[in-house]
Design a protein around this motif. Structure first.
Motif, PDB file in Angstrom:
ATOM      1  N   HIS A  18      32.177 -82.435 115.375  1.00  0.00           N
ATOM      2  CA  HIS A  18      32.620 -83.326 114.560  1.00  0.00           C
ATOM      3  C   HIS A  18      34.208 -83.044 114.447  1.00  0.00           C
ATOM      4  CE1 HIS A  18      32.846 -86.384 111.572  1.00  0.00           C
ATOM      5  NE2 HIS A  18      33.257 -85.496 110.679  1.00  0.00           N
ATOM      6  N   ALA A  19      34.338 -81.487 114.031  1.00  0.00           N
ATOM      7  CA  ALA A  19      35.656 -81.069 113.615  1.00  0.00           C
ATOM      8  C   ALA A  19      36.688 -81.178 114.699  1.00  0.00           C
ATOM      9  CB  ALA A  19      35.525 -79.749 113.137  1.00  0.00           C
ATOM     10  N   VAL A  20      36.567 -80.905 115.789  1.00  0.00           N
ATOM     11  CA  VAL A  20      37.474 -80.783 117.154  1.00  0.00           C
ATOM     12  C   VAL A  20      37.484 -81.804 118.154  1.00  0.00           C
ATOM     13  CG1 VAL A  20      37.327 -78.272 116.706  1.00  0.00           C
ATOM     14  CG2 VAL A  20      35.944 -79.233 118.434  1.00  0.00           C
ATOM     15  N   VAL A  21      36.115 -82.552 118.490  1.00  0.00           N
ATOM     16  CA  VAL A  21      36.049 -83.447 119.544  1.00  0.00           C
ATOM     17  C   VAL A  21      36.849 -84.617 119.084  1.00  0.00           C
ATOM     18  CG1 VAL A  21      34.717 -84.741 120.641  1.00  0.00           C
ATOM     19  CG2 VAL A  21      34.003 -82.522 120.489  1.00  0.00           C
ATOM     20  N   GLY A  22      37.882 -85.203 119.876  1.00  0.00           N
ATOM     21  CA  GLY A  22      38.758 -86.406 119.462  1.00  0.00           C
ATOM     22  C   GLY A  22      39.906 -85.976 118.825  1.00  0.00           C
ATOM     23  N   SER A  23      40.079 -84.529 118.565  1.00  0.00           N
ATOM     24  CA  SER A  23      41.154 -84.285 117.899  1.00  0.00           C
ATOM     25  C   SER A  23      41.958 -82.837 118.673  1.00  0.00           C
ATOM     26  CB  SER A  23      41.144 -83.516 116.626  1.00  0.00           C
ATOM     27  OG  SER A  23      40.052 -82.632 116.466  1.00  0.00           O
ATOM     28  N   ILE A  24      41.152 -82.007 118.835  1.00  0.00           N
ATOM     29  CA  ILE A  24      41.780 -80.773 119.437  1.00  0.00           C
ATOM     30  C   ILE A  24      41.205 -81.019 120.997  1.00  0.00           C
ATOM     31  CG2 ILE A  24      41.626 -78.415 119.858  1.00  0.00           C
ATOM     32  CD1 ILE A  24      41.347 -77.856 117.067  1.00  0.00           C
ATOM     33  N   VAL A  25      40.178 -81.537 121.204  1.00  0.00           N
ATOM     34  CA  VAL A  25      39.841 -81.902 122.756  1.00  0.00           C
ATOM     35  C   VAL A  25      38.962 -83.126 122.814  1.00  0.00           C
ATOM     36  CG1 VAL A  25      37.498 -80.541 122.236  1.00  0.00           C
ATOM     37  CG2 VAL A  25      38.484 -80.893 124.592  1.00  0.00           C
TER      38      VAL A  25
END
Length: 642
Positions: free
Chosen positions: A103-110
Motif C-alpha cells: 500500500h505504501a510503495v506500489v504506485g508511488s515508488i514502483v
C-alpha cells in the motif's frame, strides 16, 4: 587548517567553520532545484567571512568538509525518483510480503506493472525472461528481493550477477541491479524489499548531486580532498562508501547527536530535542547521553522493521502558510520556502506565515534577520496576516498574529509530547532542547505546555546540526547474519578486515580507530565494550556471543575513525548586562520585550520575558522563566515556581 561542516535543509543551508582559533556560523538560502549551488554559496560565504581572496585560496586551508542534507527525504517526499523494476518471489507481486508495504510503495515508488514474480523452482531461462519483460517496459534499474533471503542472500546475488553478465557496463544498455540483502540484513522480507526500493529510488539523484559537488571543488577550485557525507548513524563517510539509504534524515539527526553529546556534559537524563527550521519541525529523544532508537516505525508512511533513531516530524516551520479553516487557525503543510518566502521578505509572497507572525509579534528584528542579510517588511507581514487571519476571524492584526504564534506553539508541543510518550517518558520530567533557525522561539512555550521545568539554548543552536557534524567521526557499520556459533569468529574477522580496508581507502590509519560490537539475539541486543585497534577484536566478538542468553542472529561492528573536531571556546563573561533596547510585543511586560545581545550575557541570569539576539537567531524567554548562561555561551532555562 579549517574544518567546514554543512547542513542543507529545506529552506536554509547552515555552515560551521572551525580552526585556527576561529569558529564562525553561517547561513545561506537553500537552492532546491540544485543544492550544489547553495553548497558552494556556503563555502563562498565562509571564504568572504574569513577574508580570503577567492574560494581556491580558502579551500587550500581546508582539511575536512562534512556534508549532511535532506536530499534523500526530499526525493521520497516529492516522489521524483526513477522508474524501477522489482523481482520478487512468485505469489508476492501484489503484497510485497506485507500488504502495508504494498500500500505504501506500489504506485508511488514502483508501479504494479513493473513487479515480476520468480517461482522458487525457476531456472535461469525463466529468470532471464522475467528480467527482459521488465526491460521491455522501459525499466533501467532493477531490484531483487526474494522470500527468505535472510540469512543467505545467494539466490538474490545470483540474479544480480545474471543481469551484469547479460547487460554489462561497457554496453549502453547496462542495467544497475541491487539485491535487497545487500542493503540491509533483516529477517523481515518486506523490510528488505522496501529498504532496497528506497535505496534504488533515491540513488541517482543523490549520487549525481554529491559527486557534482565534489567535482566542482576539485576541478574548479583545486581542493584535493573527499567530501564526507553524513549518515543516519551519526558518522560520516566518503561518497563511494555511502548508500542512499544511509543518508535518510542525516541532517536533522546530526542535531540529535549533538544533543546527546551536550546532555552528557550537563547531566540531563531525559531530553526532548526540538528542531524548527523554515519548512519542518522535528522532535527526537536522548536518554542517558544516547540517541533513543526504536525497532520499527514508518518513514514517509512506509513501514520498516528496522532500528532507527526516534524522530518525529511535522510540516511546520517559519515558512508555513497560515489560514483559517472552520473558524480556527491552521498552519501548513504548504510552505513558502526561501523564495518567494514569507510576505515580510518582499519577494512577492502574499501568504501569511509563521515568520510573518513572529515579525509582527516583535520576536524577529526586521533589520537583523539572518545577521542583517535581509531587511524584513513589517507592513507587508501585517497586510498578509490581516487578509488571511484577521479578517476571517474578525480580530485586529496583533491578535491575529498571536493566534498564529499560539497555534504554532501548540502544534510543536503536541509533537514533543508524542515523542516523549513514545520514548516511554512523562513529558513533564524531560529537559527541552531547542535549536534550528526558529527552535529558540518555541522552547519555553513548548516546555510549559509539557509541564517541563527545564530547557536549554545553545550558542551555535542556529546551526546545531552542522555542530553535530563538526563533532562526528568517520563511521562504518558492518553486519552479518549468524547461523551457528562457528560463524561468529569467521564473520568478525571479515568485519575487522573490511573496516581496515575501508579506513585505508579513505587515507585513515586503522590503528587509530575505535570499535564496538553488537550481537542481536531473539530477545534483544547485547552491546560489548568499546575497544581500540590493539585489542583482540575477534576474540571480543566471540566472548559476547558466548555470554548471550540465546543464539546470536546478527553480528554488527561499528568502526569509528576520529576526525578533527570543533572545540568550544569560552565566551566573554558580562556579569550584569543591561538590555540594548526593547521591542513592542503583546508577549512583553507592559507591551515591551527587553532585548539583550547574546554576546553580552554569558555569566548572567535574566528573568523573562526577554529576547536575546545573536548571529542569525533570536532566543525568546517567555514570562515565568529565568535564563542563565555558562562560559561557553550555552544557556539553561528554569521555570519559576508558581
Amino acid at each position: 587548517m579549517y574544518n567546514v561542516d554543512i547542513d542543507t535543509g529545506g529552506t536554509m543551508t547552515d555552515g560551521l567553520v572551525s580552526g585556527n582559533g576561529t569558529i564562525i556560523s553561517l547561513k545561506v538560502e537553500t537552492t532546491p532545484h540544485d543544492v550544489t549551488i547553495s553548497f558552494i554559496d556556503l563555502l563562498t560565504a565562509a571564504q568572504k567571512a574569513l577574508d580570503f581572496s577567492d574560494l581556491r585560496s580558502f579551500l587550500s586551508e581546508v582539511e575536512v568538509i562534512r556534508w549532511s542534507s535532506t536530499i534523500t527525504s526530499n526525493v521520497l517526499a516529492q516522489r521524483v525518483g526513477p522508474k524501477i523494476g522489482l523481482l520478487v518471489s512468485a505469489g508476492h507481486e501484489a503484497d510485497l510480503y506485507d500488504p502495508r508495504t504494498a500500500h505504501a510503495v506500489v504506485g508511488s515508488i514502483v508501479d504494479a506493472d513493473d513487479i515480476a514474480g520468480i517461482p522458487a523452482d525457476a531456472d535461469e531461462t525463466v529468470v532471464r525472461g522475467a528480467i527482459k519483460s521488465l526491460l521491455d517496459k522501459g525499466i533501467r534499474r532493477i531490484n531483487v528481493s526474494l522470500e527468505g533471503a535472510f540469512p543467505d542472500g545467494a539466490a538474490e546475488r545470483r540474479i544480480v550477477e545474471m543481469i551484469s553478465e547479460d547487460y554489462p557496463d561497457h554496453f549502453l544498455g547496462s542495467i544497475p541491479a541491487l539485491a535487497g540483502s545487500d542493503v540491509t540484513l533483516r529477517p523481515d522480507d518486506a523490510t528488505r524489499t522496501v529498504a532496497s526500493l528506497i535505496n534504488a529510488y533515491v540513488h541517482p539523484s543523490l549520487a549525481t548531486t554529491l559527486y557534482r559537488a565534489e567535482e566542482i571543488l576539485r576541478e574548479q577550485h583545486g581542493w584535493p580532498g573527499n567530501v564526507l557525507i553524513g549518515h543516519i548513524n551519526g558518522g560520516v563517510a566518503r561518497i563511494g562508501k555511502t548508500k542512499a539509504f544511509d543518508t535518510i534524515e542525516s541532517g536533522p539527526l546530526f542535531g540529535t547527536y549533538a544533543c546527546a553529546a551536550t546532555s552528557e556534559r550537563f547531566g540531563d537524563e531525559k531530553v526532548i530535542a526540538i528542531d524548527v527550521g523554515g519548512t519542518t519541525a522535528k522532535a527526537s529523544a536522548v536518554g542517558g547521553g544516547r540517541v533513543i532508537t526504536k525497532d520499527s516505525g514508518d518513514f514517509f508512511d512506509i513501514p520498516l522493521e528496522l532500528e532507527f533513531p526516534l524522530l518525529r516530524s511535522i510540516a511546520l516551520g517559519g515558512g508555513s502558510v497560515a489560514r483559517v479553516v472552520d473558524g480556527a487557525v491552521k498552519l501548513g503543510p504548504d510552505s513558502m520556502g526561501a523564495a518567494p518566502g514569507p510576505a515580510a521578505y518582499g519577494l512577492g509572497g502574499r501568504n501569511a506565515t509563521i515568520t510573518d507572525a513572529f515579525v509582527v509579534s516583535g520576536f524577529i528584528s526586521p533589520t537583523a534577520f539572518l545577521n542583517g542579510a535581509r531587511t524584513l517588511d513589517v507592513e507587508r507581514a501585517k497586510a498578509a496576516i490581516d487578509r488571511q487571519i484577521g479578517t476571517p476571524l474578525g480580530v485586529d492584526t496583533v491578535s491575529a498574529a498571536r493566534a498564529i504564534v499560539e497555534q504554532a506553539w501548540d502544534d510543536v508541543a503536541t509533537l514533543a509530547r508524542e515523542t516523549a510518550e513514545e520514548a516511554g517518558w512523562d513529558p513533564a520530567e524531560t529537559t527541552v532542547y531547542a535549536y534550528g533557525g526558529n527552535g529558540p522561539l518555541f522552547v519555553t512555550a513548548v516546555a510549559e505546555r509539557l509541564g517541563a521545568r527545564a530547557a536549554r539554548f545553545f550558542r551555535y543552536g542556529n546551526v546545531y546540526s552542522a555542530y553535530g557534524s563538526a563533532i562526528s567521526d568517520v563511521v562504518h557499520v558492518y553486519e552479518a547474519a549468524i547461523q551457528s556459533d562457528a560463524d561468529v569468529a569467521l564473520r568478525a574477522a571479515q568485519h575487522v578486515d573490511e573496516a581496515a580496508r575501508d579506513f585505508r581507502g579513505e587515507g585513515l590509519d586503522p590503528a587509530h580507530a575505535r570499535y564496538r560490537w553488537e550481537a542481536r539475539i531473539a530477545d534483544g541486543t547485547l552491546v560489548g565494550d568499546e575497544l581500540t585497534a590493539d585489542a583482540d577484536l575477534v576474540g571480543d566478538a566471540s566472548a559476547i556471543a558466548a555470554r548471550s542468553p540465546g543464539q546470536v542472529s546478527l553480528l554488527r561492528l561499528r568502526a569509528h575513525s576520529p576526525l578533527p573536531r570543533i572545540t568550544l571556546a569560552d565566551a566573554p563573561t558580562a556579569g550584569r548586562p543591561d538590555p540594548e533596547g526593547a521591542r513592542q510585543s503583546a508577549y512583553g511586560a507592559d507591551g515591551e520585550l527587553p532585548t539583550y545581545a547574546a554576546a553580552a550575557i554569558p555569566g548572567a541570569t535574566i528573568s523573562g520575558p526577554v529576547l536575546v539576539d545573536g548571529d542569525s537567531t533570536t532566543w525568546l524567554v517567555t514570562a515565568g522563566w529565568d535564563i542563565s548562561t555558562d562560559a561557553t555561551g550555552d544557556a539553561a532555562l528554569t521555570r519559576k515556581e508558581a
